[in-house]
Design a protein around this motif. Structure first.
Motif, PDB file in Angstrom:
ATOM      1  N   ASP A  25       7.280  11.536  -8.170  1.00  8.04           N
ATOM      2  CA  ASP A  25       5.873  12.035  -8.410  1.00  8.04           C
ATOM      3  C   ASP A  25       5.995  13.507  -9.131  1.00  8.04           C
ATOM      4  O   ASP A  25       7.071  14.076  -9.251  1.00  8.04           O
ATOM      5  CB  ASP A  25       5.283  12.431  -7.087  1.00  8.04           C
ATOM      6  CG  ASP A  25       4.822  11.048  -6.444  1.00  8.04           C
ATOM      7  OD1 ASP A  25       4.875  10.001  -7.045  1.00  8.04           O
ATOM      8  OD2 ASP A  25       4.472  11.068  -5.249  1.00  8.04           O
ATOM      9  N   HIS A  26       4.917  13.827  -9.799  1.00  3.02           N
ATOM     10  CA  HIS A  26       4.776  15.067 -10.564  1.00  3.02           C
ATOM     11  C   HIS A  26       3.680  15.889  -9.931  1.00  3.02           C
ATOM     12  O   HIS A  26       2.371  15.162  -9.754  1.00  3.02           O
ATOM     13  CB  HIS A  26       4.365  14.978 -12.005  1.00  3.02           C
ATOM     14  CG  HIS A  26       5.546  14.247 -12.613  1.00  3.02           C
ATOM     15  ND1 HIS A  26       6.373  14.680 -13.540  1.00  3.02           N
ATOM     16  CD2 HIS A  26       6.103  12.703 -12.731  1.00  3.02           C
ATOM     17  CE1 HIS A  26       7.466  13.842 -13.961  1.00  3.02           C
ATOM     18  NE2 HIS A  26       7.267  12.746 -13.560  1.00  3.02           N
ATOM     19  N   ALA A  27       3.813  16.954  -9.535  1.00  6.76           N
ATOM     20  CA  ALA A  27       2.864  17.611  -8.884  1.00  6.76           C
ATOM     21  C   ALA A  27       1.767  18.434  -9.984  1.00  6.76           C
ATOM     22  O   ALA A  27       2.293  18.405 -11.084  1.00  6.76           O
ATOM     23  CB  ALA A  27       3.257  18.855  -8.108  1.00  6.76           C
ATOM     24  N   GLY A  28       0.877  18.959  -9.355  1.00  7.18           N
ATOM     25  CA  GLY A  28      -0.274  19.630 -10.382  1.00  7.18           C
ATOM     26  C   GLY A  28      -1.160  18.672 -10.874  1.00  7.18           C
ATOM     27  O   GLY A  28      -1.423  17.674 -10.755  1.00  7.18           O
ATOM     28  N   GLY A  29      -1.640  19.173 -12.079  1.00  9.74           N
ATOM     29  CA  GLY A  29      -2.588  18.523 -12.856  1.00  9.74           C
ATOM     30  C   GLY A  29      -2.067  17.312 -13.602  1.00  9.74           C
ATOM     31  O   GLY A  29      -2.927  16.363 -14.039  1.00  9.74           O
ATOM     32  N   ALA A  30      -0.821  17.011 -13.684  1.00  9.96           N
ATOM     33  CA  ALA A  30      -0.409  15.849 -14.128  1.00  9.96           C
ATOM     34  C   ALA A  30      -0.666  14.646 -13.594  1.00  9.96           C
ATOM     35  O   ALA A  30      -0.840  13.685 -14.056  1.00  9.96           O
ATOM     36  CB  ALA A  30       1.152  15.872 -14.652  1.00  9.96           C
ATOM     37  N   ALA A  31      -0.968  14.851 -12.086  1.00 13.88           N
ATOM     38  CA  ALA A  31      -1.259  13.404 -11.337  1.00 13.88           C
ATOM     39  C   ALA A  31      -2.848  13.541 -11.068  1.00 13.88           C
ATOM     40  O   ALA A  31      -3.047  12.905 -10.396  1.00 13.88           O
ATOM     41  CB  ALA A  31      -0.558  13.959  -9.918  1.00 13.88           C
ATOM     42  N   ALA A  32      -3.568  14.177 -11.948  1.00 15.70           N
ATOM     43  CA  ALA A  32      -4.825  14.288 -11.501  1.00 15.70           C
ATOM     44  C   ALA A  32      -5.629  12.708 -11.651  1.00 15.70           C
ATOM     45  O   ALA A  32      -5.021  11.800 -12.468  1.00 15.70           O
ATOM     46  CB  ALA A  32      -5.748  14.750 -12.530  1.00 15.70           C
ATOM     47  N   GLY A  33      -6.401  12.468 -10.933  1.00 16.22           N
ATOM     48  CA  GLY A  33      -6.825  10.867 -10.779  1.00 16.22           C
ATOM     49  C   GLY A  33      -5.963  10.125  -9.943  1.00 16.22           C
ATOM     50  O   GLY A  33      -6.329   8.947 -10.159  1.00 16.22           O
ATOM     51  N   THR A  34      -4.910  10.437  -9.404  1.00 19.44           N
ATOM     52  CA  THR A  34      -4.099   9.290  -8.750  1.00 19.44           C
ATOM     53  C   THR A  34      -4.279   9.593  -7.442  1.00 19.44           C
ATOM     54  O   THR A  34      -4.397  10.745  -6.727  1.00 19.44           O
ATOM     55  CB  THR A  34      -2.722   9.708  -9.216  1.00 19.44           C
ATOM     56  OG1 THR A  34      -2.431   9.697 -10.546  1.00 19.44           O
ATOM     57  CG2 THR A  34      -1.771   8.636  -8.521  1.00 19.44           C
ATOM     58  N   ARG A  35      -4.254   8.552  -6.603  1.00 17.29           N
ATOM     59  CA  ARG A  35      -4.686   8.446  -5.159  1.00 17.29           C
ATOM     60  C   ARG A  35      -3.340   8.994  -4.497  1.00 17.29           C
ATOM     61  O   ARG A  35      -2.416   8.384  -4.750  1.00 17.29           O
ATOM     62  CB  ARG A  35      -5.111   7.177  -4.514  1.00 17.29           C
ATOM     63  CG  ARG A  35      -5.764   7.119  -3.179  1.00 17.29           C
ATOM     64  CD  ARG A  35      -5.935   5.950  -2.685  1.00 17.29           C
ATOM     65  NE  ARG A  35      -5.102   4.934  -2.838  1.00 17.29           N
ATOM     66  CZ  ARG A  35      -5.224   3.525  -2.727  1.00 17.29           C
ATOM     67  NH1 ARG A  35      -6.612   3.075  -2.249  1.00 17.29           N
ATOM     68  NH2 ARG A  35      -4.430   2.566  -3.027  1.00 17.29           N
ATOM     69  N   PRO A  36      -3.204   9.962  -3.589  1.00 14.49           N
ATOM     70  CA  PRO A  36      -2.025  10.447  -2.748  1.00 14.49           C
ATOM     71  C   PRO A  36      -1.487   9.181  -2.046  1.00 14.49           C
ATOM     72  O   PRO A  36      -2.159   8.334  -1.582  1.00 14.49           O
ATOM     73  CB  PRO A  36      -2.653  11.462  -1.867  1.00 14.49           C
ATOM     74  CG  PRO A  36      -4.127  12.093  -2.527  1.00 14.49           C
ATOM     75  CD  PRO A  36      -4.627  10.624  -3.037  1.00 14.49           C
ATOM     76  N   GLY A  37      -0.180   9.003  -2.265  1.00 12.99           N
ATOM     77  CA  GLY A  37       0.650   8.084  -1.635  1.00 12.99           C
ATOM     78  C   GLY A  37       0.779   6.860  -2.298  1.00 12.99           C
ATOM     79  O   GLY A  37       1.418   5.857  -1.960  1.00 12.99           O
ATOM     80  N   GLU A  38       0.043   6.581  -3.542  1.00  9.10           N
ATOM     81  CA  GLU A  38      -0.128   5.413  -4.137  1.00  9.10           C
ATOM     82  C   GLU A  38       1.355   4.913  -4.609  1.00  9.10           C
ATOM     83  O   GLU A  38       1.750   3.632  -4.580  1.00  9.10           O
ATOM     84  CB  GLU A  38      -0.929   5.450  -5.197  1.00  9.10           C
ATOM     85  CG  GLU A  38      -1.303   4.121  -6.095  1.00  9.10           C
ATOM     86  CD  GLU A  38      -1.702   3.069  -5.429  1.00  9.10           C
ATOM     87  OE1 GLU A  38      -1.646   2.143  -5.833  1.00  9.10           O
ATOM     88  OE2 GLU A  38      -2.330   3.128  -4.102  1.00  9.10           O
ATOM     89  N   SER A  39       2.136   5.651  -5.113  1.00  7.65           N
ATOM     90  CA  SER A  39       3.353   5.548  -5.725  1.00  7.65           C
ATOM     91  C   SER A  39       4.402   5.402  -4.773  1.00  7.65           C
ATOM     92  O   SER A  39       5.205   4.298  -4.843  1.00  7.65           O
ATOM     93  CB  SER A  39       3.864   6.736  -6.465  1.00  7.65           C
ATOM     94  OG  SER A  39       3.995   7.951  -5.785  1.00  7.65           O
ATOM     95  N   ALA A  40       4.211   5.827  -3.499  1.00  7.24           N
ATOM     96  CA  ALA A  40       5.043   5.344  -2.420  1.00  7.24           C
ATOM     97  C   ALA A  40       4.679   4.327  -1.863  1.00  7.24           C
ATOM     98  O   ALA A  40       5.641   3.322  -1.539  1.00  7.24           O
ATOM     99  CB  ALA A  40       4.885   6.609  -1.237  1.00  7.24           C
ATOM    100  N   ARG A  41       3.448   3.681  -1.821  1.00  3.77           N
ATOM    101  CA  ARG A  41       3.027   2.361  -1.355  1.00  3.77           C
ATOM    102  C   ARG A  41       3.557   1.414  -2.352  1.00  3.77           C
ATOM    103  O   ARG A  41       4.124   0.369  -1.857  1.00  3.77           O
ATOM    104  CB  ARG A  41       1.344   2.380  -1.415  1.00  3.77           C
ATOM    105  CG  ARG A  41       0.899   1.008  -0.940  1.00  3.77           C
ATOM    106  CD  ARG A  41      -0.433   0.931  -0.927  1.00  3.77           C
ATOM    107  NE  ARG A  41      -1.133   0.885  -2.235  1.00  3.77           N
ATOM    108  CZ  ARG A  41      -0.914  -0.291  -2.952  1.00  3.77           C
ATOM    109  NH1 ARG A  41      -0.758  -1.396  -2.404  1.00  3.77           N
ATOM    110  NH2 ARG A  41      -1.606  -0.516  -4.235  1.00  3.77           N
TER     111      ARG A  41
END
Length: 638
Positions: A327-343
């Motif tokens: 994952d990339h922290a900050g504004g780069a991940a805007a609009g992404t649901r938390p934990g979606e990539s881990a799922r």
């Protein structure tokens, strides 16, 4: 002998040449190291010397133990000779040892005998031993008796120890040059690893004799802040000696990994065969095909032929998908649901989800690789320099592992949050693109377009480029500042796959971003990349144009990275199978060109007689014009 081709090695170098760092890299993968310090503490008032010693101590991992021998120079030989076969020793350095040896406190002493004892201990050492020593033979003869005594004693020590060691390397300006034993000379791409005449095996050839499932395998690299990645990968053996095929032929890069050298710009890696590609395309014109041929997929046949080194390439039987989850922290991940990539990564590990199902359909293996979370690029660097080095080396190791397993094609994919923005930042930094032009729209889980999230991503990339506007645009600097762990590992995979002549199918912005970064490290890497479909992603389109990659298809699939490539894979395999199995056209079976048909004969026609002037009958004028009549007055009568 150890699996890397040496048991004892002497590292020579001048002052600040990087010899200590290189020696430490040789043993960085050992589970535990005994660091033997030979230099005395020195004058407490000498702060500069104290700072040097502190810097050396700070570089040592916590798992290392330190042993001091400055009190008694003869003790060094005892420490070396008592080493167990499973131990690893690093002696730094022999210059400090000679300084203590010549100290008046240890005189009178038989210096020659002490040096001979040290050489004998090195020769009989059962453990793994690395010794560091200054090379003073290239400098001027000192003008003082003490200086001449030191250079003479150190020169004699270096000669004796070098003769006792399995390998000797000279480090100049951070660049190693092997003088004995292990060598970094290029190895022929079609030949198995060779053993030097002296009997000291190269890293590739020595490891070739090690059993794959035994204990004598090369340990995984030590990673910085990558615990999940390190623990998820088994030890990596080096290719078997009989593997001389194009799929797993050894290259010059293997000793680089085995000796622990840092991946650096300007590496010379293999290129695909420049002759077999055009030959394979020309061969397609001779096949017995009822239609016009394979169309644009002729490029696929040419690519496969060049990477396999044959004009009749075979379909890729063994395929591995590497799914990078970072994952990339900050504004780069805007609009992404938390934990979606881990799922999604969890789904892939469990064999569920689109990617896992498609991989099963294609008979491809799937490996999920966890990358470190990148920092918010708009405010700080994504990774530290140490993390970049570790990620590059680990990506290289992933390619090495795939080559060992017989993988013939790698599919590079990613599922981390913020990967699109990170790839856009890399594209903007390396190719001068405008972030809004290469950032795709943000789609929510409900299928709606989230313009606010898209603007936050654009702002994050804009701020990151402004923050790094005065930074170097070198490969490692770009990875550290804005790339992140997934892009760094992907770059290492591309480089390692290039070194092992394995083609890589890119799918998504992370793969093409890694391709852009790899140009600075090894320009040959992009020639081993294949792009099946751009998926409608603007970053992939522009990056492919910069890299010179033409997508084979235009399906605009958006099933997630990796899944798009696997959808196209069966068709690509079918094309290669067809091109390899179809016979030659009957008219060309004898090897010649078909005879040209003779032109059709023109139909015979009767020749018309030539015009002949009629002859008058009897005497009279020869003219055929009618005779004029004249009356009595001399005028012509009608």
């Amino acid at each position: 002998m150890s699996v890397d081709g040496w048991n004892t090695v002497l590292v020579l170098g001048g002052i600040r040449s990087g010899k200590s760092e290189f020696a430490e890299s040789l043993v960085s993968e050992a589970p535990m190291v005994r660091y033997v310090a030979t230099a005395p503490e020195g004058d407490p008032a000498d702060t500069e010397w104290a700072a040097r010693l502190a810097a050396h101590r700070a570089r040592r991992p916590g798992s290392w133990t330190t042993e001091e021998t400055a009190g008694d120079p003869r003790r060094l030989a005892d420490v070396i000779s008592s080493a167990e076969p499973n131990e690893t020793l690093l002696v730094d350095d022999l210059g400090g040892w000679v300084t203590v040896l010549l100290d008046p406190e240890h005189q009178p002493a038989d210096d020659t005998a002490t040096i001979a004892e040290l050489a004998a201990a090195v020769r009989a050492c059962a453990g793994r031993l690395v010794l560091v020593s200054p090379e003073v033979g290239l400098s001027l003869v000192p003008t003082t008796p003490v200086g001449r005594a030191f250079t003479d004693a150190l020169g004699a020590t270096n000669r004796a120890v070098a003769d006792a060691c399995d390998a000797v390397v000279l480090v100049v300006a951070g660049q190693p040059s092997w003088l004995k034993g292990t060598t970094t000379a290029p190895v022929a791409a079609t030949a198995p690893p060779a053993t030097p005449a002296s009997g000291a095996a190269t890293p590739a050839s020595a490891a070739a004799a090690a059993p794959v499932n035994g204990t004598a395998t090369e340990p995984t690299p030590e990673l910085v802040a990558l615990p999940d990645v390190r623990n998820s990968t088994p030890p990596l053996p080096v290719p078997p000696a009989e593997s001389g095929t194009a799929w797993a032929a050894p290259t010059m890069a293997l000793p680089m990994v085995a000796t622990g050298l840092v991946i650096q710009p300007g590496m010379e890696l293999p290129m695909p065969d420049e002759y077999t590609g055009p030959q394979a395309v020309d061969r397609l014109a001779t096949l017995d095909v009822p239609g016009a041929g394979l169309g644009v997929l002729e490029r696929l046949v040419g690519f496969a032929a060049a990477t396999q080194g044959t004009a009749t390439p075979a379909p890729w039987a063994s395929v591995r998908v590497l799914l990078l989850n970072g994952d990339h922290a900050g504004g780069a991940a805007a609009g992404t649901r938390p934990g979606e990539s881990a799922r999604r990564a969890g789904q892939a590990r469990a064999g569920r989800g689109a990617l896992a199902r498609l991989a099963a359909e294609c008979g491809a293996s799937l490996q999920v690789v966890d990358a470190p979370t990148a920092g918010p690029i708009e405010a700080e660097a994504a990774l530290t320099a140490e993390q970049v080095e570790s990620a590059l080396r680990y990506g290289w190791r992933l390619a090495e592992e795939a080559a060992e397993a017989g993988v013939q094609l790698l599919v590079l994919a990613a599922c981390g949050a913020g990967t699109e923005a990170a790839a856009a930042a890399v594209l903007a930094a390396t190719a001068g693109a405008e972030p809004p032009a290469v950032l795709g729209r943000v789609i929510t889980d409900a299928g709606e377009i989230d313009d606010a999230a898209w603007m936050r991503r654009c702002a994050a990339v804009r701020d990151a480029l402004h923050r790094t506007r005065r930074s170097s645009r070198g490969a490692k600097e770009v990875l550290a500042e804005i790339g992140g762990g997934d892009v760094a590992i992907a770059t290492g995979v591309l480089l390692g796959a290039t070194a092992r002549r394995i083609p890589v199918m890119l799918d998504g912005p992370v793969g093409v971003a890694a391709g852009l970064v790899s140009r600075d490290l090894a320009g040959q890497a992009r020639h081993w990349c294949l792009l099946a479909d751009h998926g409608g992603d603007p970053a992939v389109k522009l990056a492919a144009d910069v890299l010179g990659l033409t997508p084979l298809l235009d399906l605009k699939l958006d099933l997630g990275e990796g899944a798009n490539a696997l959808v196209a894979l069966p068709m690509l395999r079918s094309v290669l199978a067809l091109a390899a199995a179809l016979p030659t056209h009957p008219s060309l079976a004898a090897g010649g060109e078909p005879d040209e048909p003779e032109p059709a004969a023109e139909p015979a026609t009767e020749e018309e007689p030539e015009f002949a002037e009629p002859e008058p009958e009897g005497p009279g004028p020869t003219s055929t014009e009618p005779e004029e009549r004249v009356d009595a007055s001399g005028r012509r009568a009608d």
